[in-house]
Design a protein around this motif. Sequence first.
Motif, PDB file in Angstrom:
ATOM      1  N   THR A 254      13.360  21.078  29.726  1.00 28.84           N
ATOM      2  CA  THR A 254      13.066  21.793  30.965  1.00 28.84           C
ATOM      3  C   THR A 254      12.294  23.071  30.680  1.00 28.84           C
ATOM      4  O   THR A 254      11.283  23.358  31.327  1.00 28.84           O
ATOM      5  CB  THR A 254      14.372  22.129  31.707  1.00 28.84           C
ATOM      6  OG1 THR A 254      15.031  20.915  32.079  1.00 28.84           O
ATOM      7  CG2 THR A 254      14.100  22.946  32.956  1.00 28.84           C
ATOM      8  N   ALA A 255      12.751  23.830  29.692  1.00 29.54           N
ATOM      9  CA  ALA A 255      12.062  25.068  29.325  1.00 29.54           C
ATOM     10  C   ALA A 255      10.643  24.787  28.855  1.00 29.54           C
ATOM     11  O   ALA A 255       9.710  25.544  29.166  1.00 29.54           O
ATOM     12  CB  ALA A 255      12.848  25.804  28.241  1.00 29.54           C
ATOM     13  N   GLY A 256      10.467  23.696  28.119  1.00 33.68           N
ATOM     14  CA  GLY A 256       9.141  23.341  27.633  1.00 33.68           C
ATOM     15  C   GLY A 256       8.187  23.007  28.757  1.00 33.68           C
ATOM     16  O   GLY A 256       7.014  23.410  28.734  1.00 33.68           O
ATOM     17  N   LEU A 257       8.658  22.291  29.758  1.00 34.91           N
ATOM     18  CA  LEU A 257       7.814  21.971  30.918  1.00 34.91           C
ATOM     19  C   LEU A 257       7.384  23.226  31.657  1.00 34.91           C
ATOM     20  O   LEU A 257       6.211  23.381  32.026  1.00 34.91           O
ATOM     21  CB  LEU A 257       8.566  21.045  31.875  1.00 34.91           C
ATOM     22  CG  LEU A 257       8.546  19.554  31.592  1.00 34.91           C
ATOM     23  CD1 LEU A 257       9.412  18.831  32.613  1.00 34.91           C
ATOM     24  CD2 LEU A 257       7.120  19.015  31.634  1.00 34.91           C
ATOM     25  N   LEU A 258       8.324  24.126  31.888  1.00 35.94           N
ATOM     26  CA  LEU A 258       8.006  25.351  32.612  1.00 35.94           C
ATOM     27  C   LEU A 258       6.994  26.190  31.836  1.00 35.94           C
ATOM     28  O   LEU A 258       6.050  26.748  32.416  1.00 35.94           O
ATOM     29  CB  LEU A 258       9.281  26.159  32.863  1.00 35.94           C
ATOM     30  CG  LEU A 258      10.327  25.484  33.759  1.00 35.94           C
ATOM     31  CD1 LEU A 258      11.609  26.317  33.795  1.00 35.94           C
ATOM     32  CD2 LEU A 258       9.790  25.289  35.176  1.00 35.94           C
TER      33      LEU A 258
ATOM     34  N   LEU B 250       7.031  18.552  37.029  1.00 35.91           N
ATOM     35  CA  LEU B 250       7.953  19.505  37.653  1.00 35.91           C
ATOM     36  C   LEU B 250       8.452  18.965  38.991  1.00 35.91           C
ATOM     37  O   LEU B 250       9.649  19.041  39.302  1.00 35.91           O
ATOM     38  CB  LEU B 250       7.267  20.862  37.854  1.00 35.91           C
ATOM     39  CG  LEU B 250       6.842  21.636  36.603  1.00 35.91           C
ATOM     40  CD1 LEU B 250       6.225  22.976  37.001  1.00 35.91           C
ATOM     41  CD2 LEU B 250       8.017  21.851  35.661  1.00 35.91           C
ATOM     42  N   ASP B 251       7.538  18.434  39.782  1.00 38.01           N
ATOM     43  CA  ASP B 251       7.921  17.865  41.074  1.00 38.01           C
ATOM     44  C   ASP B 251       8.838  16.655  40.888  1.00 38.01           C
ATOM     45  O   ASP B 251       9.791  16.466  41.656  1.00 38.01           O
ATOM     46  CB  ASP B 251       6.673  17.458  41.862  1.00 38.01           C
ATOM     47  CG  ASP B 251       5.859  18.649  42.329  1.00 38.01           C
ATOM     48  OD1 ASP B 251       6.394  19.779  42.347  1.00 38.01           O
ATOM     49  OD2 ASP B 251       4.670  18.450  42.676  1.00 38.01           O
ATOM     50  N   ARG B 252       8.542  15.854  39.895  1.00 34.05           N
ATOM     51  CA  ARG B 252       9.330  14.644  39.624  1.00 34.05           C
ATOM     52  C   ARG B 252      10.784  15.000  39.335  1.00 34.05           C
ATOM     53  O   ARG B 252      11.704  14.258  39.704  1.00 34.05           O
ATOM     54  CB  ARG B 252       8.691  13.904  38.445  1.00 34.05           C
ATOM     55  CG  ARG B 252       9.384  12.629  37.969  1.00 34.05           C
ATOM     56  CD  ARG B 252       8.502  11.980  36.915  1.00 34.05           C
ATOM     57  NE  ARG B 252       9.159  10.951  36.143  1.00 34.05           N
ATOM     58  CZ  ARG B 252       9.233   9.668  36.480  1.00 34.05           C
ATOM     59  NH1 ARG B 252       8.704   9.260  37.604  1.00 34.05           N
ATOM     60  NH2 ARG B 252       9.835   8.791  35.687  1.00 34.05           N
ATOM     61  N   TYR B 253      10.993  16.150  38.685  1.00 32.64           N
ATOM     62  CA  TYR B 253      12.345  16.569  38.312  1.00 32.64           C
ATOM     63  C   TYR B 253      12.876  17.717  39.169  1.00 32.64           C
ATOM     64  O   TYR B 253      13.875  18.346  38.820  1.00 32.64           O
ATOM     65  CB  TYR B 253      12.369  16.937  36.823  1.00 32.64           C
ATOM     66  CG  TYR B 253      12.298  15.713  35.942  1.00 32.64           C
ATOM     67  CD1 TYR B 253      13.417  14.901  35.754  1.00 32.64           C
ATOM     68  CD2 TYR B 253      11.102  15.334  35.331  1.00 32.64           C
ATOM     69  CE1 TYR B 253      13.358  13.763  34.956  1.00 32.64           C
ATOM     70  CE2 TYR B 253      11.030  14.193  34.547  1.00 32.64           C
ATOM     71  CZ  TYR B 253      12.167  13.418  34.365  1.00 32.64           C
ATOM     72  OH  TYR B 253      12.100  12.276  33.593  1.00 32.64           O
ATOM     73  N   ASP B 254      12.204  17.975  40.295  1.00 38.78           N
ATOM     74  CA  ASP B 254      12.656  19.001  41.247  1.00 38.78           C
ATOM     75  C   ASP B 254      12.834  20.364  40.582  1.00 38.78           C
ATOM     76  O   ASP B 254      13.803  21.088  40.836  1.00 38.78           O
ATOM     77  CB  ASP B 254      13.971  18.577  41.918  1.00 38.78           C
ATOM     78  CG  ASP B 254      13.816  17.312  42.744  1.00 38.78           C
ATOM     79  OD1 ASP B 254      12.783  17.177  43.442  1.00 38.78           O
ATOM     80  OD2 ASP B 254      14.714  16.452  42.689  1.00 38.78           O
ATOM     81  N   LEU B 255      11.877  20.723  39.731  1.00 39.06           N
ATOM     82  CA  LEU B 255      11.887  22.024  39.062  1.00 39.06           C
ATOM     83  C   LEU B 255      10.937  22.975  39.784  1.00 39.06           C
ATOM     84  O   LEU B 255       9.833  22.578  40.171  1.00 39.06           O
ATOM     85  CB  LEU B 255      11.460  21.877  37.599  1.00 39.06           C
ATOM     86  CG  LEU B 255      12.353  20.977  36.727  1.00 39.06           C
ATOM     87  CD1 LEU B 255      11.726  20.807  35.338  1.00 39.06           C
ATOM     88  CD2 LEU B 255      13.762  21.559  36.607  1.00 39.06           C
TER      89      LEU B 255
END
Length: 228
Positions: free
Chosen positions: A63-67, A110-115
């Motif tokens: 998650t941190a990597g995506l952000l 991000l959208d796919r994982y609701d982030l």
Amino acid sequence: MVVAAVVLAACSSGGNGNGNGTGNGGGSGPMQVGSNGESNFDPAVLDTRLEAMPKAELTTAETAGLLRMREEEKLAHDVYSTLYDQWQLQAFDNISSSELTHTDAVLTLLDRYDLADPAAGNAVGEFTNADLQSLYTSLVERGSSSLVDALEVGATIEDLDISDLRSLATDTPDLALVYANLEKGSRNHLRAFTKQLAKNGADYTPAYISQADYDAIIASDMERGSSG
């Protein structure tokens, strides 16, 4: 991940690359490559590929990597766009447009994982991450000194992106697909900036990937087709 102070050592050697990843791939894929080395995601193809993959339970690190990668790709776009305004070199315009498709590809995840999107509402040169905000200022300042410095900044960003993407290596299929294509795009952009540096009588010494990895990337052709 990105460390702002280290980026300014753009001409220093070193790095700990873990493979050159220079395969050319084949068949259709989410990444489309232009004649000048710009590498763009095809959103329709990407969506189709992702829809066929199951969603995963992301780790905290994933998650941190995506952000982080969402804003890192925005950083590349914003720096290139700003340097194009100053130097009017078409390569900066082409690759900045390409980077916009990269940021959108990460946003798709991000959208796919609701982030929540850390780049939402931020203009060119504006970042939620304070380190990236400082990094943007440093890179633009360096790139404003001369055209060669600007091209070295471009090569440094791609060098750094390759290293960072390798540090985010994951077995999660949808993340791996996007990251593999992002890295392929960065390799193509690194080739393009190296070519522009050569035209201006300069060269680039990698600061993040190894010299051997860099040499292998530059010695190989622009990559097309699918990665991941």
